[in-house]
Write a protein that holds these residues in place. Sequence first.
Motif, PDB file in Angstrom:
ATOM      1  N   SER A 334      57.435 -14.901   9.521  1.00  0.00           N
ATOM      2  CA  SER A 334      57.483 -14.447  10.517  1.00  0.00           C
ATOM      3  C   SER A 334      57.793 -13.304  10.859  1.00  0.00           C
ATOM      4  CB  SER A 334      58.103 -16.194  11.189  1.00  0.00           C
ATOM      5  OG  SER A 334      57.629 -17.166  11.066  1.00  0.00           O
ATOM      6  N   LEU A 335      58.908 -13.013  10.858  1.00  0.00           N
ATOM      7  CA  LEU A 335      58.779 -11.257  11.490  1.00  0.00           C
ATOM      8  C   LEU A 335      58.302 -10.374  10.896  1.00  0.00           C
ATOM      9  CD1 LEU A 335      62.630 -12.006  11.444  1.00  0.00           C
ATOM     10  CD2 LEU A 335      61.853 -11.833  13.877  1.00  0.00           C
ATOM     11  N   ASN A 336      57.009 -10.478   9.642  1.00  0.00           N
ATOM     12  CA  ASN A 336      56.598  -9.631   8.931  1.00  0.00           C
ATOM     13  C   ASN A 336      55.069  -9.119  10.299  1.00  0.00           C
ATOM     14  OD1 ASN A 336      58.001  -7.707   6.679  1.00  0.00           O
ATOM     15  ND2 ASN A 336      58.898  -9.612   6.655  1.00  0.00           N
ATOM     16  N   GLN A 337      54.947 -10.476  10.371  1.00  0.00           N
ATOM     17  CA  GLN A 337      53.709 -10.968  10.899  1.00  0.00           C
ATOM     18  C   GLN A 337      53.064 -10.054  11.516  1.00  0.00           C
ATOM     19  OE1 GLN A 337      51.416 -12.863   9.291  1.00  0.00           O
ATOM     20  NE2 GLN A 337      53.575 -12.943   8.027  1.00  0.00           N
ATOM     21  N   PRO A 338      52.435  -8.948  12.231  1.00  0.00           N
ATOM     22  CA  PRO A 338      52.059  -7.648  12.590  1.00  0.00           C
ATOM     23  C   PRO A 338      52.337  -8.881  14.857  1.00  0.00           C
ATOM     24  CG  PRO A 338      50.423  -7.928  11.574  1.00  0.00           C
ATOM     25  CD  PRO A 338      51.178  -9.077  11.500  1.00  0.00           C
ATOM     26  N   GLY A 339      52.548  -7.873  15.635  1.00  0.00           N
ATOM     27  CA  GLY A 339      53.243  -8.298  16.892  1.00  0.00           C
ATOM     28  C   GLY A 339      54.411  -8.397  17.260  1.00  0.00           C
ATOM     29  N   VAL A 340      54.773  -9.767  16.321  1.00  0.00           N
ATOM     30  CA  VAL A 340      56.265 -10.194  16.271  1.00  0.00           C
ATOM     31  C   VAL A 340      56.890  -9.387  16.937  1.00  0.00           C
ATOM     32  CG1 VAL A 340      57.792 -12.173  14.922  1.00  0.00           C
ATOM     33  CG2 VAL A 340      55.515 -12.445  14.950  1.00  0.00           C
ATOM     34  N   THR A 341      58.179 -10.088  17.550  1.00  0.00           N
ATOM     35  CA  THR A 341      59.107  -8.978  18.083  1.00  0.00           C
ATOM     36  C   THR A 341      60.623  -9.922  17.609  1.00  0.00           C
ATOM     37  OG1 THR A 341      58.659  -8.419  20.568  1.00  0.00           O
ATOM     38  CG2 THR A 341      60.793  -9.215  20.688  1.00  0.00           C
ATOM     39  N   ALA A 342      60.099 -10.891  18.022  1.00  0.00           N
ATOM     40  CA  ALA A 342      61.645 -12.242  17.201  1.00  0.00           C
ATOM     41  C   ALA A 342      61.351 -13.213  17.173  1.00  0.00           C
ATOM     42  CB  ALA A 342      63.242 -11.231  18.428  1.00  0.00           C
ATOM     43  N   VAL A 343      62.765 -13.964  16.526  1.00  0.00           N
ATOM     44  CA  VAL A 343      61.989 -15.646  16.442  1.00  0.00           C
ATOM     45  C   VAL A 343      63.507 -16.329  17.097  1.00  0.00           C
ATOM     46  CG1 VAL A 343      61.096 -14.936  13.688  1.00  0.00           C
ATOM     47  CG2 VAL A 343      63.481 -15.352  14.088  1.00  0.00           C
ATOM     48  N   LEU A 344      63.079 -17.739  17.195  1.00  0.00           N
ATOM     49  CA  LEU A 344      63.765 -18.293  17.484  1.00  0.00           C
ATOM     50  C   LEU A 344      64.146 -19.484  16.423  1.00  0.00           C
ATOM     51  CD1 LEU A 344      63.309 -19.093  20.741  1.00  0.00           C
ATOM     52  CD2 LEU A 344      65.538 -18.450  20.730  1.00  0.00           C
ATOM     53  N   PRO A 345      65.156 -19.655  16.342  1.00  0.00           N
ATOM     54  CA  PRO A 345      65.854 -20.039  14.027  1.00  0.00           C
ATOM     55  C   PRO A 345      65.449 -21.964  14.418  1.00  0.00           C
ATOM     56  CG  PRO A 345      67.278 -19.726  15.401  1.00  0.00           C
ATOM     57  CD  PRO A 345      66.508 -18.722  16.607  1.00  0.00           C
ATOM     58  N   PRO A 346      65.581 -22.606  14.176  1.00  0.00           N
ATOM     59  CA  PRO A 346      65.885 -23.908  14.675  1.00  0.00           C
ATOM     60  C   PRO A 346      66.709 -24.304  15.593  1.00  0.00           C
ATOM     61  CG  PRO A 346      65.255 -23.966  12.253  1.00  0.00           C
ATOM     62  CD  PRO A 346      65.460 -22.361  12.674  1.00  0.00           C
ATOM     63  N   GLU A 364      66.069  -1.942  10.110  1.00  0.00           N
ATOM     64  CA  GLU A 364      65.015  -3.221  10.239  1.00  0.00           C
ATOM     65  C   GLU A 364      64.859  -4.063   9.738  1.00  0.00           C
ATOM     66  OE1 GLU A 364      62.612  -1.550  11.405  1.00  0.00           O
ATOM     67  OE2 GLU A 364      63.281   0.551  12.088  1.00  0.00           O
ATOM     68  N   VAL A 365      64.264  -5.227   9.661  1.00  0.00           N
ATOM     69  CA  VAL A 365      63.945  -5.880   9.115  1.00  0.00           C
ATOM     70  C   VAL A 365      63.401  -6.029   8.284  1.00  0.00           C
ATOM     71  CG1 VAL A 365      62.354  -8.591   9.225  1.00  0.00           C
ATOM     72  CG2 VAL A 365      63.676  -7.483  11.578  1.00  0.00           C
ATOM     73  N   PRO A 366      63.719  -6.616   6.940  1.00  0.00           N
ATOM     74  CA  PRO A 366      64.221  -6.876   5.151  1.00  0.00           C
ATOM     75  C   PRO A 366      62.115  -6.957   5.275  1.00  0.00           C
ATOM     76  CG  PRO A 366      65.700  -7.232   5.760  1.00  0.00           C
ATOM     77  CD  PRO A 366      65.150  -7.710   6.825  1.00  0.00           C
ATOM     78  N   LEU A 367      61.481  -6.460   4.390  1.00  0.00           N
ATOM     79  CA  LEU A 367      60.280  -7.049   4.023  1.00  0.00           C
ATOM     80  C   LEU A 367      59.934  -8.453   3.437  1.00  0.00           C
ATOM     81  CD1 LEU A 367      58.713  -3.775   3.188  1.00  0.00           C
ATOM     82  CD2 LEU A 367      58.309  -4.521   4.614  1.00  0.00           C
ATOM     83  N   PHE A 368      59.274  -9.032   3.886  1.00  0.00           N
ATOM     84  CA  PHE A 368      58.407 -10.583   3.262  1.00  0.00           C
ATOM     85  C   PHE A 368      58.019  -9.815   1.612  1.00  0.00           C
ATOM     86  CE2 PHE A 368      55.387 -13.537   2.096  1.00  0.00           C
ATOM     87  CZ  PHE A 368      56.364 -14.773   2.124  1.00  0.00           C
ATOM     88  N   ASP A 369      58.611 -10.566   0.669  1.00  0.00           N
ATOM     89  CA  ASP A 369      57.965 -10.449  -0.613  1.00  0.00           C
ATOM     90  C   ASP A 369      56.801 -11.297  -1.228  1.00  0.00           C
ATOM     91  OD1 ASP A 369      57.655 -10.530  -3.273  1.00  0.00           O
ATOM     92  OD2 ASP A 369      59.463 -10.769  -4.143  1.00  0.00           O
ATOM     93  N   GLU A 370      55.979 -10.350  -0.838  1.00  0.00           N
ATOM     94  CA  GLU A 370      54.224 -11.095  -0.792  1.00  0.00           C
ATOM     95  C   GLU A 370      54.044 -11.576  -2.195  1.00  0.00           C
ATOM     96  OE1 GLU A 370      52.408 -11.120   1.385  1.00  0.00           O
ATOM     97  OE2 GLU A 370      53.190 -10.054   2.390  1.00  0.00           O
TER      98      GLU A 370
END
Length: 399
Positions: A334-346, A364-370
């Motif tokens: 989610s954090l690696n999607q373009p435009g996302v600032t932050a997440v609210l966790p469960p 920086e936010v770690p990259l999502f492993d594709e």
Amino acid sequence: PVKDSKSDNQLNYKTRSSIYLLATIIIIIAIVAYPTFCREAARHHFVDRNNLSVMSIPASLLDSSNTYPRRPFGTRHGRNVTLPVLGFPGVALARLSNAEQSIANEAVRHAVEDLGICYFDVAPEYGDGVAQERLGPALEPYRNHVFLAAKTMFRDAQGAANDLANTLRALRTDHLNLYQFHSISTEQDVDTILGEGGAMEAFQNAKRDGTIDAIGFSAHSEPMAVRMIQTGLVDTVMFPINFAAYHYGGVGKKVLETAIKHGVGVIALKAGARGRLTNITGNSVQVPASFRHIPEWKRQEMLHYPVRTSKTHPTCWYEPEDDPVELNKLILWSLNQPGVTAVLPPGDLELLDGIAAMLLRKNEVPLFDESDTQHLLDRYKDLVPIFHNRDVSGTKVST
């Protein structure tokens, strides 16, 4: 008369020794007193409301290493807003009674002082006012140090104004950094909010008088979210940017594209969700004859789309990912999607520390492993996404 040089030297030595001792005492006192001084000074200077930006938390109050990556939170009309990438889910406090206020106090203290979290989100719907009533006293010592966001489900101006006043009282504050229309999912929602006597009027009045700093909304319908963004009247959007909903439900991409185009900040909701609850994984909730803080239209919706809560995480209206490794993969996606600032966790605080550990003290936010994409597709292929575009029920989280 002849001076006694030996006596002078002894006097000078004693004088210098006294000065050194006094200086040492002053330094020791300063070292001991400085944190308290900074803590009190920090209470009066943390949130820069001119640019809606949360400044650095003083090291005397919190460990200066307890920081998260920060991202722009909307650039509309030249706004200069940044936000840490992880927020505190106020819904987690929704089942705590008055007698359990100490539990809420400790949860918030831990989030702020141990985890370095300074973005808090809450809404009257969470426990029919309980969550905000627990959060207010718990957050009071830190109020000037955090970005505080709240919501309302009232679509008319008077209802929204009254709800805002109730929320401010519960949260023990005189302003919110962000106020949001909650759970937009239908054309009627948008039409009523934007129409004459609609809630947008109350929001704009509150923004003009400084009661709120920014206007936002949360939505479960992608077309309605896009429509709200395109009005040019909102600063932020909260939307389910969730792996399964994106890939199997067909929702999320258009919201992100539209938000980027219009400079609107994005908070990813339900990032840690697996899918919808079933009769096996969820408990049915009895809908009362009336609510204190939730409008009647929402009560009717809960009757038509029966509400379930997780058996293992009772403050969640969906099935969160329990495996901490898999949960962090979902959050990173989610954090690696373009435009996302932050997440609210469960909305279960048992899951918060593991997510925080992944992001804390990172520049920086770690990259999502594709290479994990196929793994996640396989993992969630047999679940019903928490939101989808198949039919109207796809916008109702309760089902």
